[in-house]
Design a protein around this motif. Structure first.
Motif, short mmCIF file in Angstrom:
data_model
loop_
_atom_site.label_atom_id
_atom_site.label_comp_id
_atom_site.label_asym_id
_atom_site.label_seq_id
_atom_site.Cartn_x
_atom_site.Cartn_y
_atom_site.Cartn_z
N THR A 104 27.92 40.63 -5.17
CA THR A 104 26.86 40.20 -4.25
C THR A 104 26.30 38.84 -4.66
O THR A 104 26.19 37.92 -3.86
N LEU A 105 25.94 38.73 -5.93
CA LEU A 105 25.29 37.50 -6.40
C LEU A 105 26.20 36.30 -6.41
O LEU A 105 25.75 35.19 -6.12
N SER A 106 27.47 36.48 -6.75
CA SER A 106 28.35 35.31 -6.80
C SER A 106 28.49 34.74 -5.39
O SER A 106 28.47 33.52 -5.19
N TYR A 107 28.56 35.62 -4.41
CA TYR A 107 28.66 35.15 -3.02
C TYR A 107 27.34 34.52 -2.57
O TYR A 107 27.31 33.44 -2.01
N LEU A 108 26.26 35.23 -2.84
CA LEU A 108 24.94 34.78 -2.39
C LEU A 108 24.58 33.42 -3.00
O LEU A 108 24.12 32.51 -2.31
N LEU A 109 24.81 33.27 -4.29
CA LEU A 109 24.44 32.02 -4.96
C LEU A 109 25.26 30.85 -4.43
O LEU A 109 24.73 29.75 -4.25
N SER A 110 26.55 31.10 -4.15
CA SER A 110 27.35 29.98 -3.65
C SER A 110 26.91 29.63 -2.23
O SER A 110 26.86 28.45 -1.86
N MET A 111 26.51 30.64 -1.46
CA MET A 111 26.03 30.37 -0.11
C MET A 111 24.70 29.60 -0.13
O MET A 111 24.50 28.65 0.61
N LEU A 112 23.79 30.02 -1.01
CA LEU A 112 22.48 29.36 -1.07
C LEU A 112 22.59 27.95 -1.63
O LEU A 112 21.81 27.07 -1.26
N SER A 113 23.54 27.72 -2.52
CA SER A 113 23.67 26.38 -3.10
C SER A 113 24.13 25.37 -2.04
O SER A 113 23.86 24.18 -2.17
N ASP A 114 24.77 25.85 -0.97
CA ASP A 114 25.16 24.96 0.13
C ASP A 114 23.96 24.49 0.96
O ASP A 114 24.09 23.60 1.79
N ARG A 115 22.82 25.11 0.74
CA ARG A 115 21.63 24.75 1.54
C ARG A 115 20.78 23.67 0.87
O ARG A 115 19.60 23.52 1.18
N GLN A 116 21.37 22.95 -0.06
CA GLN A 116 20.74 21.79 -0.71
C GLN A 116 19.40 22.03 -1.41
O GLN A 116 18.46 21.24 -1.25
N PRO A 117 19.27 23.10 -2.20
CA PRO A 117 18.06 23.22 -3.00
C PRO A 117 18.06 22.15 -4.10
O PRO A 117 19.13 21.67 -4.49
N ALA A 118 16.87 21.78 -4.60
CA ALA A 118 16.79 20.82 -5.71
C ALA A 118 17.40 21.46 -6.96
O ALA A 118 18.03 20.79 -7.78
#
Ligand code: IMP
Ligand code: MG
Length: 171
Positions: A104-118
């Motif tokens: 779950t987390l490996s997918y979620l983190l890669s998806m969220l990192s595409d949203r340009q967080p600092a």
């Protein structure tokens, strides 16, 4: 009735969450922190942790579920409820109840990192490293737990026991 044992008592959870709050407050000093809580299991931990963080905090929630067959290792998770707010330019910390296989987390983190967080980090209350099949970078962890079925403090067995104030195991 399921037979429950206590793995981590309430006092130990409180003390460790206080420590994590202090550690995170220090690491993020001078910045604002956007907490992304993963429903439903992460909610109890998110609330307790957020109260111990002294830098300005904002909160958002998302809900995910594994795609199709439980045993598939595709690593694909479905977003059941997406975030309300954009992550762009924010210091984001994902808050989870437990990292088990890491799927779950490996997918979620890669998806969220595409949203340009600092920046993007992960804080989990529990880590079950013996079960890992997908690599996940855990930045903050409350406790490592053995390969047992854990309930309480947000974690469920068939949707029950989330409200236990301690971490238990089904025996
Ligand atoms: P993953 O295997 O790391 O993808 O974990 C997926 C989800 O399974 C976690 O976020 C939990 O909600 C749930 N989970 C994993 N291990 C346990 C457990 O021991 N008890 C209850 N839920 C669990
Ligand atoms: Mg979860």
């Amino acid at each position: 009735m399921d037979k429950l044992g206590v793995l981590i008592p309430e006092e130990k959870l409180d003390a460790r969450i206080r420590e994590l709050g202090a550690e995170i407050s220090k690491a993020y000093e001078g910045r604002e922190l956007h907490l992304v809580s993963v429903l439903k299991g992460g909610v109890f931990f998110t609330c307790e942790l957020a109260k111990r963080i002294t830098v300005p905090v904002t909160l958002d929630f998302m809900s995910v579920s594994s795609y199709g067959n439980e045993k598939s290792s595709s690593g694909v998770v479905r977003i059941v409820k997406d975030l309300d707010e954009s992550l762009e330019g924010k210091h984001v910390m994902v808050i989870e109840d437990i990292v088990d296989s890491g799927r779950t987390l490996s997918y979620l983190l890669s998806m969220l990192s595409d949203r340009q967080p600092a920046s993007l980090s992960l804080c989990t209350l529990l880590d079950k490293p013996s079960r890992r099949t997908h690599e996940v970078k855990v930045d903050y962890c409350g406790f490592e737990v053995p390969d047992k079925f854990i309930v309480g403090y947000g974690l469920d067995y068939a949707q029950k026991y989330r409200n236990l104030p301690y971490i238990g195991v089904i025996e």
